[in-house]
Design an enzyme around this catalytic site. Structure first.
Site, PDB file in Angstrom:
ATOM      1  N   SER A 144      -1.860  -5.270   3.983  1.00 34.92           N
ATOM      2  CA  SER A 144      -2.140  -4.575   2.755  1.00 34.92           C
ATOM      3  C   SER A 144      -0.977  -5.301   2.006  1.00 34.92           C
ATOM      4  O   SER A 144      -0.045  -5.817   2.379  1.00 34.92           O
ATOM      5  CB  SER A 144      -1.501  -3.035   3.043  1.00 34.92           C
ATOM      6  OG  SER A 144      -1.361  -2.612   1.519  1.00 34.92           O
ATOM      7  N   TYR A 158       2.899   3.561   7.296  1.00 37.56           N
ATOM      8  CA  TYR A 158       1.792   2.704   6.764  1.00 37.56           C
ATOM      9  C   TYR A 158       2.448   1.288   6.495  1.00 37.56           C
ATOM     10  O   TYR A 158       1.874   0.293   7.159  1.00 37.56           O
ATOM     11  CB  TYR A 158       1.082   3.303   5.729  1.00 37.56           C
ATOM     12  CG  TYR A 158      -0.174   2.444   5.185  1.00 37.56           C
ATOM     13  CD1 TYR A 158      -1.393   2.592   5.729  1.00 37.56           C
ATOM     14  CD2 TYR A 158       0.098   1.494   4.131  1.00 37.56           C
ATOM     15  CE1 TYR A 158      -2.432   2.024   5.401  1.00 37.56           C
ATOM     16  CE2 TYR A 158      -1.282   0.986   3.697  1.00 37.56           C
ATOM     17  CZ  TYR A 158      -2.382   1.124   4.426  1.00 37.56           C
ATOM     18  OH  TYR A 158      -3.673   0.403   3.646  1.00 37.56           O
TER      19      TYR A 158
HETATM   20  P1  NAI Z   1     -11.477   4.271   4.822  1.00 38.71           P
HETATM   21  O1  NAI Z   1     -10.702   5.262   4.966  1.00 38.71           O
HETATM   22  O2  NAI Z   1     -12.455   4.313   3.421  1.00 38.71           O
HETATM   23  O3  NAI Z   1     -12.169   3.584   5.960  1.00 38.71           O
HETATM   24  C1  NAI Z   1     -11.544   3.533   7.228  1.00 38.71           C
HETATM   25  C2  NAI Z   1     -12.627   3.454   8.330  1.00 38.71           C
HETATM   26  O4  NAI Z   1     -11.828   3.372   9.535  1.00 38.71           O
HETATM   27  C3  NAI Z   1     -13.335   4.805   8.397  1.00 38.71           C
HETATM   28  O5  NAI Z   1     -14.527   4.814   8.496  1.00 38.71           O
HETATM   29  C4  NAI Z   1     -12.661   5.642   9.896  1.00 38.71           C
HETATM   30  O6  NAI Z   1     -13.445   6.369  10.172  1.00 38.71           O
HETATM   31  C5  NAI Z   1     -12.191   4.372  10.396  1.00 38.71           C
HETATM   32  N1  NAI Z   1     -11.144   4.684  11.440  1.00 38.71           N
HETATM   33  C6  NAI Z   1     -10.109   5.544  11.050  1.00 38.71           C
HETATM   34  N2  NAI Z   1      -9.337   5.558  12.267  1.00 38.71           N
HETATM   35  C7  NAI Z   1     -10.027   4.897  13.087  1.00 38.71           C
HETATM   36  C8  NAI Z   1      -9.847   4.614  14.473  1.00 38.71           C
HETATM   37  N3  NAI Z   1      -8.667   5.016  15.318  1.00 38.71           N
HETATM   38  N4  NAI Z   1     -10.758   3.900  15.138  1.00 38.71           N
HETATM   39  C9  NAI Z   1     -11.917   3.291  14.637  1.00 38.71           C
HETATM   40  N5  NAI Z   1     -12.069   3.635  13.453  1.00 38.71           N
HETATM   41  C10 NAI Z   1     -11.314   4.275  12.723  1.00 38.71           C
HETATM   42  O7  NAI Z   1     -10.322   3.119   4.340  1.00 38.71           O
HETATM   43  P2  NAI Z   1     -10.762   1.548   3.416  1.00 38.71           P
HETATM   44  O8  NAI Z   1     -10.142   2.092   2.161  1.00 38.71           O
HETATM   45  O9  NAI Z   1     -11.804   1.233   3.527  1.00 38.71           O
HETATM   46  O10 NAI Z   1      -9.712   0.681   4.091  1.00 38.71           O
HETATM   47  C11 NAI Z   1      -9.990  -0.301   5.050  1.00 38.71           C
HETATM   48  C12 NAI Z   1      -8.719  -1.002   5.476  1.00 38.71           C
HETATM   49  O11 NAI Z   1      -8.076  -1.524   4.545  1.00 38.71           O
HETATM   50  C13 NAI Z   1      -7.524  -0.203   6.135  1.00 38.71           C
HETATM   51  O12 NAI Z   1      -6.937  -0.916   7.244  1.00 38.71           O
HETATM   52  C14 NAI Z   1      -6.719   0.083   4.969  1.00 38.71           C
HETATM   53  O13 NAI Z   1      -5.434   0.191   5.422  1.00 38.71           O
HETATM   54  C15 NAI Z   1      -6.810  -1.368   4.416  1.00 38.71           C
HETATM   55  N6  NAI Z   1      -6.413  -1.240   2.828  1.00 38.71           N
HETATM   56  C16 NAI Z   1      -7.185  -0.349   1.909  1.00 38.71           C
HETATM   57  C17 NAI Z   1      -6.649  -0.286   0.652  1.00 38.71           C
HETATM   58  C18 NAI Z   1      -7.248   0.602  -0.217  1.00 38.71           C
HETATM   59  O14 NAI Z   1      -6.897   0.736  -1.425  1.00 38.71           O
HETATM   60  N7  NAI Z   1      -8.204   1.220   0.008  1.00 38.71           N
HETATM   61  C19 NAI Z   1      -5.460  -1.152   0.172  1.00 38.71           C
HETATM   62  C20 NAI Z   1      -4.822  -2.160   1.246  1.00 38.71           C
HETATM   63  C21 NAI Z   1      -5.312  -2.169   2.545  1.00 38.71           C
END
Ligand code: NAI
Length: 258
Positions: A144, A158
């Site tokens: 991130s 985080y």
């Molecule tokens: P999201 O919350 O929309 O999706 C995350 C997915 O990971 C969900 O489907 C959830 O069920 C799954 N998940 C959660 N815990 C899990 C586990 N223990 N094992 C397997 N799956 C699991 O998140 P988003 O926004 O799509 O983020 C994706 C990645 O990008 C993450 O690593 C997040 O930290 C990173 N990120 C997101 C940003 C944002 O602004 N949305 C900014 C910077 C990084």
């Protein structure tokens, strides 16, 4: 020619958010995609959407923080699609009580580290043998913007976990650089996911953050998925141990435009 033609790609956390958009994009680019997630209903819906569009995908329930699940998701990919060429460690969590240094509960710290940092390591630990067995491949680990810059609205666990992903990925990139595996880190800025949309509905919250983005808007999930596709495909064949920052200019800015 599709950019991931005949490749098998495993994407963690691909049942929703950025991972799901990436799963659809990778499938459209010819990959056979394994969607690994803890939410079965969303994972199956993602598989259905890809199949309806003419692509190939399969779902496996896996909690990336558990070593046996990480091993099983890789086994599933190999057994279902015959190998592994792309490992995209995308799953991550940001619990609401992950806050300041003094306020964050110990068990929240442990959970965030277990999913965001240990989960990425476990994906690599179990995925790398399969990548080697398949003749090499690409790892995309998700960090991130906060691995690079501190924030006055902290999410301390985080941030620490994402810093760990960045450092770890550089090291494993060097470790495997002569064995056909490339590993790069993707650092997204704020992305317009459902969680973000909810927060942005609060005008004060939105104003506090938007002022720091030179482009004046959050990114879209597809803009991160496309960057991940680049790192996953042979187009980035001379990149390893690199950090791809996709942040609307945040890290470039001292003062942003009016
Ligand atoms: P999201 O919350 O929309 O999706 C995350 C997915 O990971 C969900 O489907 C959830 O069920 C799954 N998940 C959660 N815990 C899990 C586990 N223990 N094992 C397997 N799956 C699991 O998140 P988003 O926004 O799509 O983020 C994706 C990645 O990008 C993450 O690593 C997040 O930290 C990173 N990120 C997101 C940003 C944002 O602004 N949305 C900014 C910077 C990084």
């Amino acid at each position: 020619m599709p950019r991931l033609d005949a490749k098998v790609a495993l994407i963690t956390g691909a049942a929703s958010g950025i991972g799901r958009v990436a799963a659809e994009l990778f499938a459209a680019e010819g990959a056979r995609v394994v969607i690994a997630d803890v939410v079965e209903a969303d994972g199956s819906a993602a598989v259905d959407a890809i199949t309806r569009a003419g692509g190939h995908a399969a779902f496996v329930r896996a909690d990336v923080s558990k070593t046996e699940d990480a091993a099983a998701m890789v086994r599933f990919a190999v057994e279902t699609f015959g190998g592994l060429h792309v490992l995209y460690n995308n799953a991550g969590i940001l619990p609401p009580d992950d806050a300041g240094t003094l306020a964050t509960p110990d068990d929240t710290w442990d959970r965030v580290m277990a999913v965001n940092l240990k989960g990425v390591w476990l994906g690599c630990k179990h995925g790398i043998p399969a990548l080697l067995e398949s003749g090499g491949g690409a790892i995309v680990n998700v960090s991130s913007l906060v691995a690079l810059m501190g924030s006055a609205v902290p999410q301390i666990a985080y941030t620490a976990s994402k810093g760990g992903v960045l450092a770890m990925t550089r090291e494993l990139a060097v470790e495997y650089s002569r064995r056909g595996i490339r590993a790069n880190t993707l650092c997204p800025g704020p992305i317009d996911t459902p969680l973000m949309a909810e927060l942005m509905a609060d005008p004060q919250w939105a104003a506090r953050r938007l002022v720091h983005i030179p482009m004046g808007r959050p990114g879209q999930a597809a803009e991160i998925a496309k960057a991940a596709l680049f790192l996953a495909s042979d187009e980035s064949s001379f990149m390893t141990g690199a950090t791809l920052v996709v942040d609307g200019g945040i890290t470039a800015a001292y003062v942003t435009p009016e």
